[in-house]
Design an enzyme around this catalytic site. Structure first.
Site, short mmCIF file in Angstrom:
data_model
loop_
_atom_site.label_atom_id
_atom_site.label_comp_id
_atom_site.label_asym_id
_atom_site.label_seq_id
_atom_site.Cartn_x
_atom_site.Cartn_y
_atom_site.Cartn_z
CG LEU A 26 45.62 93.88 32.05
CD1 LEU A 26 44.46 93.01 32.51
CD2 LEU A 26 45.31 95.35 32.32
N GLY A 27 50.05 93.02 33.27
CA GLY A 27 51.05 92.87 34.33
C GLY A 27 51.78 91.55 34.17
CE LYS A 28 57.64 88.55 32.39
NZ LYS A 28 58.67 88.91 31.42
N GLY A 29 53.88 88.55 36.66
CA GLY A 29 54.28 88.10 37.99
C GLY A 29 55.22 86.93 37.87
CB VAL A 81 47.85 89.42 33.73
CG1 VAL A 81 46.33 89.54 33.74
CG2 VAL A 81 48.30 88.51 34.87
CG ASP A 119 51.86 87.01 47.63
OD1 ASP A 119 52.55 87.71 48.40
OD2 ASP A 119 52.09 86.93 46.40
CG PHE A 142 52.78 81.75 39.78
CD1 PHE A 142 53.13 80.41 39.93
CD2 PHE A 142 52.76 82.55 40.91
CE1 PHE A 142 53.44 79.89 41.17
CE2 PHE A 142 53.07 82.04 42.16
CZ PHE A 142 53.42 80.71 42.28
CB SER A 143 50.81 84.27 34.91
OG SER A 143 50.45 85.30 35.81
#
Ligand SMILES: Nc1ncnc2c1ncn2[C@@H]1O[C@H](COP(=O)(O)OP(=O)(O)OP(=O)(O)O)[C@@H](O)[C@H]1O
Length: 419
Positions: free
Chosen positions: A81-84, A89, A203, A86-87
């Site tokens: 689903l996504g990447k940031g 997803v 944020d 911290f993690s």
């Protein structure tokens, strides 16, 4: 996503508007959400036998996703689903709970990230305790578990984030004012919950706001930078830069008003499709803010720990940092700013811009929106509009007084008005 991702954005003033779509129309547009996600984030299928792999992480400590893997004996992972920071997803099907979709945030494998993840969980729990029915538009956490040294947090699965919505439906022109109104109302409800729990999100930006498939309900997500109001350590890099309030850059003590500033920047972006303050540094951010709102007061500057990096405070002169075109060295130019050079009202309410607007009622709504924006973007945090006031602002309570707006407002918005 990082603020740096948008550094090449065009200046915010270059947009005449509006070619927009109301929330209801957005909701009616049919498209295959998963096809969209797949297109945005292709998944590499690992065809190795999982039991033969001994390194589950990439060099940065992100979990290497294996499509089809089952986490915690129940979650069938089937997409990214996504990447940031911290993690990463992932989207998974929960085979224990009726095959419902869940989003699992797999925290990077290191101590700092683990601690940050545990803090995020504690904050989410507190927020949920104060909103047991989930009416306040903050993402719902379901539970947590550990998988191969990664802390994993299970959330309700939502669809796109607002940056993706903007890209898909409002690229460079933004969304219809009625859609913005529905989103604004829900965002203020989420801020009211944070306020009630003494939490600062720190944020807020379009990337951290998710919508459901119909796009008529949003939820604030990514509490990874959130903290209790009592914790407010002064640092000039809190919040993604374009959404960063002036008091953070100046080094003043800050409070939940920083989230209100970020919401103001986000709402402007939703309506125009443009970043309001696209500064490439904190110094440029201050210049952008003063171009719109005029100079900072001496009193405010005197109180800021970092003011001297950007101002000759006594003379009230701005120290503009620039790169010299010939030498490529950084030079500092003294600039006296006496009044704003950009005008939100001119930009959004000029007769040429409003000429494309359908009816008088919509025009009035846009006027109210600009008034609200102006109040969320007050330089002095003590004078900035509060959540309580924002929820009572005419732009937000519009549906109660306008029959047409109430018929166009989605059912979700109607529910949240009463919550
Ligand atoms: N519950 C969810 N449903 C659907 N998508 C989600 C969900 N949670 C997160 N995502 C997607 O994953 C992305 C990253 O999530 P999130 O911002 O929580 O991660 P992060 O590692 O904390 O990122 P950041 O770098 O912004 O701190 C989001 O922008 C969103 O697109």
């Amino acid at each position: 996503m990082f603020a740096a991702d948008y550094e090449e954005a065009p200046p915010a003033m270059s947009v005449p508007k509006p070619a927009q779509q109301p929330a209801a129309a957005l909701a009616e547009q049919e498209f295959d959400m998963f096809a969209d996600i797949l297109a945005a984030a292709p998944v590499v299928v690992n065809d190795q036998n999982p039991s033969l792999i001994d390194n589950w992480d990439d060099p940065d400590g992100y979990y290497r996703l294996i499509l089809g893997e089952v986490l915690d004996k129940r979650y069938h992972v089937y997409n990214n689903l996504g990447k940031g920071v911290f993690s990463n997803v992932v989207l998974a099907r929960d085979t224990v709970d009726g095959n419902t979709d869940v989003a699992i945030k797999i925290i990077r494998n290191n101590d700092t990230m683990y601690r940050a993840g545990m803090k995020e969980i504690a904050i989410l729990k507190k927020l949920q305790e104060h909103d047991p029915q989930g009416k306040k538009h903050v993402i719902r956490m379901i539970r947590q578990f550990e998988h191969r040294n990664h802390l994993c947090v299970v959330f309700e699965a939502l669809s796109l984030n607002l940056r993706q919505v903007l890209r898909k439906f409002g690229k460079d022109v933004g969304l219809n004012i009625r859609a913005v109104r529905v989103y604004a109302q829900q965002l203020f409800l989420s801020l009211s919950l944070l306020r009630q729990c003494n939490i600062i999100h720190a944020d807020i930006k379009p990337d951290n706001i998710l919508v459901n498939e119909a796009k008529n309900v949003l939820k604030l997500c990514d509490l990874g930078s959130a903290s209790d109001v009592s914790e407010n350590d002064i640092t000039p890099y809190l919040v993604s830069r374009f959404y960063r309030a002036p008091e953070i850059i100046l080094g003043l003590p800050y409070d939940p008003a920083i989230d209100m500033w970020s919401v103001g920047c986000t709402l402007y972006e939703l309506y125009t499709g443009k970043i309001l303050f696209p500064g490439r540094s904190n110094n440029q951010m201050l210049r952008c803010m003063m171009d719109l709102k005029g100079p900072f007061s001496k009193t405010l500057l005197r109180r800021g720990q970092f003011s001297a990096q950007h101002f000759d405070v006594d003379k009230q002169v701005f120290l503009q940092q620039e790169i010299d075109k010939l030498t490529r060295n950084e030079v500092v130019k003294s600039v006296v700013i006496t009044k704003p050079t950009r005008d939100l009202r001119q930009r959004l309410l000029s007769p040429q811009v409003l000429a494309g607007v359908r009816d008088e009622e919509e025009r009035q709504l846009i006027h109210q929106f600009v008034d609200l924006l102006d109040k969320t973007l007050t330089l002095n945090p003590e004078k900035r509009i509060t959540v309580k006031e924002a929820l009572k602002h005419p732009f937000i309570v519009w549906s109660r007084t306008s029959s047409r707006a109430s018929t166009e407002t989605t059912s979700a918005a109607a529910t949240t008005t009463s919550s």
